[in-house]
Design a protein around this motif. Sequence first.
Motif, PDB file in Angstrom:
ATOM      1  N   VAL A  78       5.519  -4.470   7.163  1.00  0.00           N
ATOM      2  CA  VAL A  78       6.734  -3.665   7.181  1.00  0.00           C
ATOM      3  C   VAL A  78       6.377  -2.302   6.609  1.00  0.00           C
ATOM      4  N   SER A  79       6.690  -1.255   7.367  1.00  0.00           N
ATOM      5  CA  SER A  79       6.396   0.103   6.928  1.00  0.00           C
ATOM      6  C   SER A  79       7.693   0.875   6.789  1.00  0.00           C
ATOM      7  N   GLU A  80       7.946   1.391   5.589  1.00  0.00           N
ATOM      8  CA  GLU A  80       9.114   2.239   5.375  1.00  0.00           C
ATOM      9  C   GLU A  80       8.732   3.340   4.397  1.00  0.00           C
ATOM     10  N   ASN A  81       9.160   4.551   4.730  1.00  0.00           N
ATOM     11  CA  ASN A  81       8.766   5.750   3.982  1.00  0.00           C
ATOM     12  C   ASN A  81       7.251   5.813   3.919  1.00  0.00           C
ATOM     13  N   GLN A  82       6.696   5.753   2.749  1.00  0.00           N
ATOM     14  CA  GLN A  82       5.245   5.800   2.597  1.00  0.00           C
ATOM     15  C   GLN A  82       4.697   4.511   2.011  1.00  0.00           C
ATOM     16  N   LEU A 142       3.662   0.474   2.765  1.00  0.00           N
ATOM     17  CA  LEU A 142       3.305  -0.513   3.774  1.00  0.00           C
ATOM     18  C   LEU A 142       3.169  -1.860   3.075  1.00  0.00           C
ATOM     19  N   LYS A 143       4.001  -2.813   3.463  1.00  0.00           N
ATOM     20  CA  LYS A 143       3.980  -4.141   2.850  1.00  0.00           C
ATOM     21  C   LYS A 143       3.326  -5.121   3.805  1.00  0.00           C
ATOM     22  N   LEU A 144       2.195  -5.663   3.369  1.00  0.00           N
ATOM     23  CA  LEU A 144       1.455  -6.646   4.157  1.00  0.00           C
ATOM     24  C   LEU A 144       1.834  -8.042   3.679  1.00  0.00           C
ATOM     25  N   GLY A 145       2.245  -8.885   4.572  1.00  0.00           N
ATOM     26  CA  GLY A 145       2.606 -10.249   4.218  1.00  0.00           C
ATOM     27  C   GLY A 145       1.422 -11.196   4.322  1.00  0.00           C
ATOM     28  N   LEU A 146       0.286 -10.803   3.775  1.00  0.00           N
ATOM     29  CA  LEU A 146      -0.942 -11.596   3.870  1.00  0.00           C
ATOM     30  C   LEU A 146      -1.430 -11.991   2.490  1.00  0.00           C
ATOM     31  N   GLU A 147      -2.275 -13.014   2.472  1.00  0.00           N
ATOM     32  CA  GLU A 147      -2.927 -13.405   1.229  1.00  0.00           C
ATOM     33  C   GLU A 147      -4.343 -12.868   1.216  1.00  0.00           C
ATOM     34  N   GLY A 188       0.948   2.125  14.301  1.00  0.00           N
ATOM     35  CA  GLY A 188       0.360   0.805  14.472  1.00  0.00           C
ATOM     36  C   GLY A 188      -0.570   0.428  13.342  1.00  0.00           C
ATOM     37  N   PHE A 189      -0.524  -0.845  12.961  1.00  0.00           N
ATOM     38  CA  PHE A 189      -1.385  -1.380  11.912  1.00  0.00           C
ATOM     39  C   PHE A 189      -2.045  -2.640  12.459  1.00  0.00           C
ATOM     40  N   TYR A 190      -3.374  -2.681  12.365  1.00  0.00           N
ATOM     41  CA  TYR A 190      -4.142  -3.774  12.960  1.00  0.00           C
ATOM     42  C   TYR A 190      -5.114  -4.342  11.932  1.00  0.00           C
ATOM     43  N   ILE A 191      -5.322  -5.661  12.004  1.00  0.00           N
ATOM     44  CA  ILE A 191      -6.229  -6.349  11.091  1.00  0.00           C
ATOM     45  C   ILE A 191      -7.372  -6.947  11.904  1.00  0.00           C
ATOM     46  N   LEU A 208       0.842  -1.192   0.000  1.00  0.00           N
ATOM     47  CA  LEU A 208       0.000   0.000   0.000  1.00  0.00           C
ATOM     48  C   LEU A 208       0.879   1.245   0.000  1.00  0.00           C
ATOM     49  N   HIS A 209       0.443   2.243  -0.731  1.00  0.00           N
ATOM     50  CA  HIS A 209       1.083   3.555  -0.659  1.00  0.00           C
ATOM     51  C   HIS A 209       0.280   4.383   0.331  1.00  0.00           C
ATOM     52  N   LEU A 210       0.945   4.882   1.368  1.00  0.00           N
ATOM     53  CA  LEU A 210       0.279   5.694   2.380  1.00  0.00           C
ATOM     54  C   LEU A 210       0.423   7.178   2.027  1.00  0.00           C
ATOM     55  N   PRO A 211      -0.633   7.959   2.195  1.00  0.00           N
ATOM     56  CA  PRO A 211      -0.509   9.396   1.968  1.00  0.00           C
ATOM     57  C   PRO A 211       0.427  10.016   3.010  1.00  0.00           C
ATOM     58  N   GLU A 212       0.887  11.227   2.735  1.00  0.00           N
ATOM     59  CA  GLU A 212       1.827  11.902   3.633  1.00  0.00           C
ATOM     60  C   GLU A 212       1.320  11.973   5.062  1.00  0.00           C
ATOM     61  N   LYS A 213       0.041  12.278   5.238  1.00  0.00           N
ATOM     62  CA  LYS A 213      -0.499  12.436   6.596  1.00  0.00           C
ATOM     63  C   LYS A 213      -0.511  11.126   7.377  1.00  0.00           C
TER      64      LYS A 213
END
Length: 113
Positions: free
Chosen positions: A90-94, A96-101, A74-77, A63-68
Amino acid sequence: SLFNYRRKKLFEELLLWCGDKYLFVRKEPNIYTIVNEPVSDKEFMGIVTLINLGADTISDITLHLPEKWAVAKGFYILNQDGEWEKAECVSENQELKLGLELDYCEPLYLMIK
């Protein structure tokens, strides 16, 4: 027309160039995204619903996260029992990589704090 990899890539670049205000899924045109933000100050920044409209199972969603939302901690499912659990991501810069199917037409609810 966004269910096409070339058009999706052009649209992503256009969104980034226009101001970077929107969350979107990178490189996967078959994922439908719904973003809900709280009207007043709440304990979370937003809730994102992801739905796979393609026939194949998709793994490793980015996912690409907006600047805000780039400062999110925290990220919750939402699990099958209706409880929020910490997401394996894993979140880096903007990004977010989700390791889910994500299976066909099965929604995934993500809360961003």
